[in-house]
Design a protein around this motif. Structure first.
Motif, PDB file in Angstrom:
ATOM      1  N   UNK A  81       0.716  -1.019   0.047  1.00 47.02           N
ATOM      2  CA  UNK A  81      -0.099  -0.067  -0.081  1.00 47.02           C
ATOM      3  C   UNK A  81       0.884   1.183  -0.004  1.00 47.02           C
ATOM      4  N   UNK A  82       0.340   2.357  -0.612  1.00 48.67           N
ATOM      5  CA  UNK A  82       1.034   3.664  -0.399  1.00 48.67           C
ATOM      6  C   UNK A  82       1.619   4.082   0.891  1.00 48.67           C
ATOM      7  N   UNK A  83       2.602   4.398   0.915  1.00 52.02           N
ATOM      8  CA  UNK A  83       3.203   4.934   2.224  1.00 52.02           C
ATOM      9  C   UNK A  83       3.995   3.674   3.248  1.00 52.02           C
ATOM     10  N   UNK A  84       4.034   2.690   2.582  1.00 53.24           N
ATOM     11  CA  UNK A  84       4.498   1.409   3.262  1.00 53.24           C
ATOM     12  C   UNK A  84       5.921   1.678   3.384  1.00 53.24           C
ATOM     13  N   UNK A  85       6.640   1.418   4.594  1.00 49.75           N
ATOM     14  CA  UNK A  85       8.285   1.491   4.658  1.00 49.75           C
ATOM     15  C   UNK A  85       8.631   0.031   4.464  1.00 49.75           C
ATOM     16  N   UNK A  86       9.846  -0.108   4.318  1.00 46.27           N
ATOM     17  CA  UNK A  86      10.566  -1.462   4.120  1.00 46.27           C
ATOM     18  C   UNK A  86      10.366  -2.283   5.360  1.00 46.27           C
ATOM     19  N   UNK A  87      10.378  -1.693   6.372  1.00 52.37           N
ATOM     20  CA  UNK A  87      10.201  -2.410   7.697  1.00 52.37           C
ATOM     21  C   UNK A  87       8.892  -2.738   7.861  1.00 52.37           C
ATOM     22  N   UNK A  88       7.700  -1.920   7.370  1.00 52.01           N
ATOM     23  CA  UNK A  88       6.381  -2.515   7.351  1.00 52.01           C
ATOM     24  C   UNK A  88       6.262  -3.678   6.277  1.00 52.01           C
ATOM     25  N   UNK A  89       6.744  -3.542   5.209  1.00 52.56           N
ATOM     26  CA  UNK A  89       6.945  -4.624   4.265  1.00 52.56           C
ATOM     27  C   UNK A  89       7.485  -5.952   4.721  1.00 52.56           C
ATOM     28  N   UNK A  90       8.633  -5.880   5.194  1.00 49.61           N
ATOM     29  CA  UNK A  90       9.061  -7.214   6.127  1.00 49.61           C
ATOM     30  C   UNK A  90       8.110  -7.528   7.178  1.00 49.61           C
ATOM     31  N   UNK A  91       7.859  -6.850   7.972  1.00 54.18           N
ATOM     32  CA  UNK A  91       6.645  -7.336   9.117  1.00 54.18           C
ATOM     33  C   UNK A  91       5.498  -7.903   8.476  1.00 54.18           C
ATOM     34  N   UNK A  92       5.172  -7.408   7.479  1.00 50.09           N
ATOM     35  CA  UNK A  92       3.972  -7.907   6.441  1.00 50.09           C
ATOM     36  C   UNK A  92       4.258  -9.318   6.007  1.00 50.09           C
ATOM     37  N   UNK A  93       5.283  -9.354   5.197  1.00 52.75           N
ATOM     38  CA  UNK A  93       5.850 -10.699   4.574  1.00 52.75           C
ATOM     39  C   UNK A  93       6.127 -11.533   5.629  1.00 52.75           C
ATOM     40  N   UNK A  94       6.822 -11.398   6.610  1.00 55.34           N
ATOM     41  CA  UNK A  94       7.197 -12.364   7.594  1.00 55.34           C
ATOM     42  C   UNK A  94       5.742 -12.847   8.334  1.00 55.34           C
ATOM     43  N   UNK A  95       5.081 -11.898   8.668  1.00 54.75           N
ATOM     44  CA  UNK A  95       3.880 -12.208   9.302  1.00 54.75           C
ATOM     45  C   UNK A  95       3.001 -13.244   8.550  1.00 54.75           C
ATOM     46  N   UNK A 151      14.889 -17.224  13.311  1.00 56.47           N
ATOM     47  CA  UNK A 151      15.842 -16.135  12.981  1.00 56.47           C
ATOM     48  C   UNK A 151      15.640 -15.791  11.455  1.00 56.47           C
ATOM     49  N   UNK A 152      15.694 -14.608  11.234  1.00 55.44           N
ATOM     50  CA  UNK A 152      15.847 -13.862  10.014  1.00 55.44           C
ATOM     51  C   UNK A 152      17.078 -14.124   9.431  1.00 55.44           C
ATOM     52  N   UNK A 153      17.330 -14.970   8.343  1.00 54.10           N
ATOM     53  CA  UNK A 153      18.752 -15.230   7.747  1.00 54.10           C
ATOM     54  C   UNK A 153      18.917 -14.158   6.248  1.00 54.10           C
ATOM     55  N   UNK A 154      17.788 -14.043   5.557  1.00 53.04           N
ATOM     56  CA  UNK A 154      17.873 -13.138   4.296  1.00 53.04           C
ATOM     57  C   UNK A 154      16.719 -12.538   4.513  1.00 53.04           C
ATOM     58  N   UNK A 155      16.754 -11.205   3.749  1.00 53.51           N
ATOM     59  CA  UNK A 155      15.623 -10.380   3.426  1.00 53.51           C
ATOM     60  C   UNK A 155      15.720  -9.413   2.339  1.00 53.51           C
ATOM     61  N   UNK A 156      15.199  -9.776   1.179  1.00 55.03           N
ATOM     62  CA  UNK A 156      15.348  -9.057  -0.067  1.00 55.03           C
ATOM     63  C   UNK A 156      14.034  -8.425  -0.508  1.00 55.03           C
ATOM     64  N   UNK A 157      13.955  -7.122  -0.701  1.00 53.42           N
ATOM     65  CA  UNK A 157      12.829  -6.736  -1.378  1.00 53.42           C
ATOM     66  C   UNK A 157      13.110  -5.785  -2.177  1.00 53.42           C
ATOM     67  N   UNK A 158      12.690  -5.767  -3.538  1.00 59.59           N
ATOM     68  CA  UNK A 158      13.354  -4.833  -4.709  1.00 59.59           C
ATOM     69  C   UNK A 158      12.130  -4.672  -5.705  1.00 59.59           C
ATOM     70  N   UNK A 159      12.131  -3.468  -6.356  1.00 56.38           N
ATOM     71  CA  UNK A 159      11.285  -3.402  -7.302  1.00 56.38           C
ATOM     72  C   UNK A 159      11.342  -4.457  -8.489  1.00 56.38           C
ATOM     73  N   UNK A 160      10.253  -4.840  -8.882  1.00 56.88           N
ATOM     74  CA  UNK A 160       9.889  -5.980  -9.733  1.00 56.88           C
ATOM     75  C   UNK A 160      10.093  -5.636 -11.349  1.00 56.88           C
ATOM     76  N   UNK A 161      11.059  -5.015 -11.513  1.00 62.67           N
ATOM     77  CA  UNK A 161      11.419  -4.879 -12.763  1.00 62.67           C
ATOM     78  C   UNK A 161      12.983  -5.062 -13.028  1.00 62.67           C
TER      79      UNK A 161
END
Length: 81
Positions: A43-57, A70-80
């Motif tokens: 959603x608009x205004x989502x931070x990287x941390x918000x995204x991490x928590x949502x995806x992990x959740x 334990x989180x070993x690896x997390x990557x969030x990148x534009x899909x292009x």
């Protein structure tokens, strides 16, 4: 997480995917490890941390045994490219 599927091939295949591609690896030392991946349009205004928590959740909701992993690896990148 919202996933989109379609029975027909869209004119622009990337349009059926999320705006961002993610990869998350969780580890329970000595027991199990999982790596999951997918696409998501946050959603608009989502931070990287918000995204991490949502995806992990979402991953933990599907795999409750990973709640204390334990989180070993997390990557969030534009899909292009």
């Amino acid at each position: 997480m919202t996933q989109t599927s379609s029975s027909s091939t869209p004119a622009n295949p990337a349009a059926a995917q999320g705006s961002h591609m993610w990869v998350l690896t969780l580890d329970l030392p000595g027991r199990t490890m999982t790596t999951q991946y997918g696409t998501w349009t946050p959603p608009a205004g989502t931070t990287r941390y918000d995204a991490f928590l949502a995806i992990r959740g979402d991953l933990v909701a599907r795999h409750p045994e990973m709640a204390n992993a334990n989180t070993i690896f997390f990557s969030l990148e534009p899909n292009r490219l």
